[in-house]
Scaffold this active site. Structure first.
Site, PDB file in Angstrom:
ATOM      1  CB  CYS A  63      -0.925   0.028   1.226  1.00 60.04           C
ATOM      2  SG  CYS A  63      -2.389  -0.976   1.029  1.00 60.04           S
ATOM      3  CG  HIS A  64       1.406   3.482  -3.386  1.00 59.14           C
ATOM      4  ND1 HIS A  64       0.706   2.435  -3.945  1.00 59.14           N
ATOM      5  CD2 HIS A  64       2.515   3.640  -4.146  1.00 59.14           C
ATOM      6  CE1 HIS A  64       1.361   1.983  -4.999  1.00 59.14           C
ATOM      7  NE2 HIS A  64       2.466   2.691  -5.143  1.00 59.14           N
ATOM      8  CD  GLU A  99      -5.309   3.101   1.982  1.00 62.63           C
ATOM      9  OE1 GLU A  99      -4.102   3.148   1.752  1.00 62.63           O
ATOM     10  OE2 GLU A  99      -6.131   2.668   1.145  1.00 62.63           O
ATOM     11  CG  ASP A 113      -8.871  -6.597  23.337  1.00 61.95           C
ATOM     12  OD1 ASP A 113      -8.288  -7.619  23.745  1.00 61.95           O
ATOM     13  OD2 ASP A 113      -8.773  -5.485  23.898  1.00 61.95           O
TER      14      ASP A 113
END
Length: 298
Positions: A63-64, A99, A113
């Site tokens: 990923c950029h 993203e 969690d």
């Protein structure tokens, strides 16, 4: 990483989803009433998601790094399932779908969690992309039957002293957008011959691209020939090409490219150099297909 230097900067938008599946109503009630021991589930997970979206390139190797200009995280409870939605926007050369999905997955993991101490049956399901906009995926190929003619203006190429690389690249790129190459002509730098060829091609072709003659020498007369033939000039087309080129080489400022309409035919005069022609096509396509497809409707 994938080379994105030839891409244009545009608005990119993506929406991703993840689902956290709880196993009992007591878990949902604890979330709604703020009774989860680890804190406010939605707000803590939202913060984690925002960090994740901005740090995607640090986690996913290919990923950029890119500027994240907007992120919105929302939730919807449906029975025992919590739907997570993440919307991300940027103005850049590449999209933000990873993203958005990375953010959705981290939101889901954070919720997992926080909830696992009170719900041993909790699980994460269905992380996926819901919507993606921006870049080439927004533009369809040319309509079937849309034709293009390429005219190369060069004394050296017409005489056989040089090979035509620019015209060949243009033809190849046009074909990749479903355009049919109806003509390919190499002519010397002759104003009357060029005018004759443009007028002839405009009788049948939907698109005419003229390679060469847009520079500053005495023989570079393509703009002077083309402008009087245009019924409607479209300055923004070549402004976009020059802006794109200027980000890659200062010499782009010297191009005198012209574009406009002759009836229902779009005509563009672009640089004759191999690099200049290739960068101009990269800058303008697939965007100009919008014009071609609209002209086909008229």
């Amino acid at each position: 990483m994938v080379d994105i230097t030839e891409k244009s900067t545009t608005l990119r938008h993506a929406i991703a989803q993840a689902i956290v599946k709880t196993s009992k109503q007591e878990t949902i009630d604890a979330i709604k009433n703020g009774l989860v021991p680890k804190g406010n589930v939605f707000e803590i997970a939202r913060a984690a998601g925002l960090f994740a979206v901005k740090r995607t390139s640090d986690t996913i190797p290919d990923c950029h790094p890119l500027p994240i200009e907007y992120t919105h995280i929302s939730y919807e409870i449906k029975g025992l399932d919590i739907f997570i939605y993440i919307e991300v926007k940027t103005i850049y050369k590449t999209g933000v779908e990873v993203e958005a999905m990375h953010g959705a997955s981290v939101v889901a993991l954070t919720m997992y969690d926080m909830l696992k101490p009170i719900d041993k049956g909790i699980e994460i399901a269905n992380i996926k992309l819901l919507e993606k906009k921006g870049g080439k995926s927004d533009h369809k190929a040319a309509k079937p039957g849309t034709t293009a003619e390429v005219i190369v203006c060069s004394d050296s190429i017409a005489s056989g002293k040089k090979e035509d690389r620019a015209g060949s690249i243009v033809k190849s790129k046009l074909a990749s957008y479903n355009l049919e190459i109806s003509g390919y002509t190499i002519i010397p730098d002759n104003q009357e011959l060029l005018k004759e060829k443009i007028v002839s091609a405009s009788q049948s072709a939907n698109l005419i691209i003229i390679c060469g003659g847009t520079g500053l020498t005495k023989k570079d007369n393509t703009p002077e020939v083309l402008k009087p033939l245009l019924e409607t000039e479209i300055p923004g087309i070549m402004e976009a090409a020059r802006s794109y080129g200027q980000q890659r080489t200062p010499a782009a400022m010297f191009s005198r490219g012209v574009a406009g309409l002759m009836g229902k035919t779009l005509v563009m005069a672009i640089p004759g150099s191999t690099k200049g022609a290739e960068e101009t096509i990269n800058a303008l396509f697939p965007g100009v297909l919008h014009i071609l497809n609209n002209l086909q409707k008229q």
